[in-house]
Design a protein around this motif. Structure first.
Motif, PDB file in Angstrom:
ATOM      1  N   PRO A   1      -6.581  17.409   0.466  1.00 34.25           N
ATOM      2  CA  PRO A   1      -7.394  16.204   0.682  1.00 34.25           C
ATOM      3  C   PRO A   1      -8.639  16.125  -0.203  1.00 34.25           C
ATOM      4  O   PRO A   1      -9.145  15.026  -0.457  1.00 34.25           O
ATOM      5  N   ALA A   2      -9.143  17.266  -0.674  1.00 32.29           N
ATOM      6  CA  ALA A   2     -10.335  17.245  -1.527  1.00 32.29           C
ATOM      7  C   ALA A   2     -10.086  16.471  -2.817  1.00 32.29           C
ATOM      8  O   ALA A   2     -11.032  15.995  -3.455  1.00 32.29           O
ATOM      9  N   MET A   3      -8.841  16.324  -3.217  1.00 31.55           N
ATOM     10  CA  MET A   3      -8.526  15.641  -4.459  1.00 31.55           C
ATOM     11  C   MET A   3      -8.941  14.172  -4.421  1.00 31.55           C
ATOM     12  O   MET A   3      -9.192  13.578  -5.462  1.00 31.55           O
ATOM     13  N   ALA A   4      -9.011  13.587  -3.241  1.00 30.17           N
ATOM     14  CA  ALA A   4      -9.384  12.177  -3.116  1.00 30.17           C
ATOM     15  C   ALA A   4     -10.891  11.975  -3.128  1.00 30.17           C
ATOM     16  O   ALA A   4     -11.360  10.839  -3.019  1.00 30.17           O
TER      17      ALA A   4
ATOM     18  N   VAL B   1      -6.569   4.116  -7.303  1.00 33.42           N
ATOM     19  CA  VAL B   1      -7.821   3.861  -6.589  1.00 33.42           C
ATOM     20  C   VAL B   1      -7.581   3.086  -5.298  1.00 33.42           C
ATOM     21  O   VAL B   1      -8.372   3.175  -4.355  1.00 33.42           O
ATOM     22  N   ALA B   2      -6.490   2.321  -5.238  1.00 36.33           N
ATOM     23  CA  ALA B   2      -6.199   1.555  -4.024  1.00 36.33           C
ATOM     24  C   ALA B   2      -5.634   2.444  -2.920  1.00 36.33           C
ATOM     25  O   ALA B   2      -5.897   2.211  -1.731  1.00 36.33           O
TER      26      ALA B   2
ATOM     27  N   THR C   1     -12.110   0.450  -5.832  1.00 36.30           N
ATOM     28  CA  THR C   1     -11.353  -0.648  -6.436  1.00 36.30           C
ATOM     29  C   THR C   1     -12.281  -1.698  -7.050  1.00 36.30           C
ATOM     30  O   THR C   1     -11.810  -2.732  -7.534  1.00 36.30           O
ATOM     31  N   GLN C   2     -13.578  -1.434  -7.056  1.00 36.28           N
ATOM     32  CA  GLN C   2     -14.536  -2.445  -7.498  1.00 36.28           C
ATOM     33  C   GLN C   2     -14.356  -2.839  -8.961  1.00 36.28           C
ATOM     34  O   GLN C   2     -14.712  -3.961  -9.353  1.00 36.28           O
TER      35      GLN C   2
ATOM     36  N   VAL D   1       0.846   7.207 -13.827  1.00 37.05           N
ATOM     37  CA  VAL D   1       0.268   6.568 -12.648  1.00 37.05           C
ATOM     38  C   VAL D   1      -0.656   5.459 -13.116  1.00 37.05           C
ATOM     39  O   VAL D   1      -1.349   5.604 -14.126  1.00 37.05           O
ATOM     40  N   ARG D   2      -0.638   4.344 -12.418  1.00 35.31           N
ATOM     41  CA  ARG D   2      -1.543   3.255 -12.766  1.00 35.31           C
ATOM     42  C   ARG D   2      -2.892   3.471 -12.081  1.00 35.31           C
ATOM     43  O   ARG D   2      -2.962   3.828 -10.902  1.00 35.31           O
ATOM     44  N   TYR D   3      -3.946   3.241 -12.828  1.00 35.38           N
ATOM     45  CA  TYR D   3      -5.313   3.358 -12.295  1.00 35.38           C
ATOM     46  C   TYR D   3      -5.471   2.505 -11.044  1.00 35.38           C
ATOM     47  O   TYR D   3      -6.031   2.954 -10.037  1.00 35.38           O
TER      48      TYR D   3
END
Length: 333
Positions: free
Chosen positions: A214-217, A194-195, A243-244, A188-190
């Motif tokens: 959902p807790a995984m997010a 994050v997006a 995404t900062q 998976v791409r970082y």
């Protein structure tokens, strides 16, 4: 049927491995510890531990594990670990896996594993110890990784070494994608994670044969219990899903440094879907560097075999059996 296959998170340093570890740790069935750092040293010193069919040898191995620098970060009682390893199946993988399993037991979870960036370039070792392991590799723009590595206190003095580190990690990722089946290796791409966390976490859960939670997010909520005490709060906030920091290399690298990165590993960046900011440079020095990186990484399997031979010659004792016998699939073999 629920699976109990071990899970290993890998990636180049500063690519988001801690964030992904916390995301997985948030799952109600998965517990992944902070970096334990005893697995690879134990493997490369395995001939010192002798025949693990002897309970005394297993106890000695357990005492070595509990004496390692970061063992206390697991929050386990040394005496409990020593007793469990002493009664575990007589293989090195079983001894190491027992420690991770005890960590998962702390949280009442059935699935266990470990996270460490250096595992990416040692995947054959991981799969020798844990034949049914599942590997999740997080990939990040090499320029961002180099920029972040440049700011760490333990960075190499030579900027070229940082470039080389990401290039070798990228090559290991490409090799793994070619070598391992889709139920063993997932990438998976970082930037994608994050997006759109839910979409990519759902894909990871399908790979793991687990239901999405959902807790995984929201991994930063678990930071106090799943990240070692030596981490500062500043470093914990880096595990927040944002995404900062995507493409932050544009402010953190000089124009010359960015061009140097792209000149060496620009071809790898494009293979992972990243856009170059400068035309690719293909002079003889760059081609020679790329050739050396490729040849060196292809020598990995040969180095493993040579290391086995050297280890046997150094020790008159028989080295320990390797594959773990802890999961349902392993016990069935």
């Amino acid at each position: 049927m629920s699976t109990d296959r071990p899970i290993f998170v890998v990636g180049c340093p500063r690519s988001g491995t801690t964030m992904l570890q916390l995301m997985l740790h948030a799952h109600p069935r998965i517990a992944l510890p902070p970096e334990s750092r005893f697995l690879l040293p134990a493997y490369f010193r395995r001939h010192e531990f002798g025949d693990l069919s002897d309970p005394a040898q297993r106890r000695a191995l357990a005492e070595w594990i509990t004496g390692t620098l970061h063992f206390d970060d697991l929050g386990l009682e040394a005496s409990e670990v020593i007793a469990a390893v002493a009664t575990a199946p007589p293989t090195l993988g079983s001894a190491l896996g027992t420690v991770f399993k005890l960590y998962a037991d702390r949280f009442g979870k059935p699935r266990w594993g470990d996270k460490r960036p250096s595992y990416l370039r040692n995947l054959p070792v991981i799969l020798r110890l844990f034949p049914d392991a599942q590997i999740i590799n997080i990939m990040r723009d090499g320029r961002d990784c180099v920029a972040s590595l440049k700011e760490t206190p333990w960075r190499p003095a030579d900027f070229n070494e940082l470039i080389d580190y990401w290039a070798r990690s990228a090559d290991a990722s490409l090799r793994a994608a070619r070598s391992y089946p889709t139920d063993v290796y997932h990438q998976v791409r970082y930037e994608d994670l994050v997006a759109d966390p839910e979409t990519h976490l759902r894909a990871i859960c399908r790979f793991l044969d687990e239901d999405y939670d959902p807790a995984m997010a929201r991994p930063s909520e678990l930071a106090p219990v799943a990240v070692p005490a030596y981490k500062t709060w500043h470093s914990l906030t880096r595990s927040e899903v944002t995404t900062q920091r995507v493409s932050s290399w544009q402010e953190r690298l000089s124009e010359e440094e960015a061009a140097q990165c792209e000149a060496v590993f620009g071809d790898r960046l494009t293979r992972f879907g990243y856009q170059l900011s400068t035309p690719a440079r293909r002079g003889p020095r760059i081609r020679a560097a790329r050739t050396w990186l490729t040849v060196r990484d292809k020598l990995g399997p040969a180095r493993l075999r040579a290391e086995d031979v050297r280890g046997r010659l150094k020790s008159r004792r028989r080295g320990p059996a390797l594959p773990a016998r802890l999961t349902a699939a392993e016990r069935a073999d």
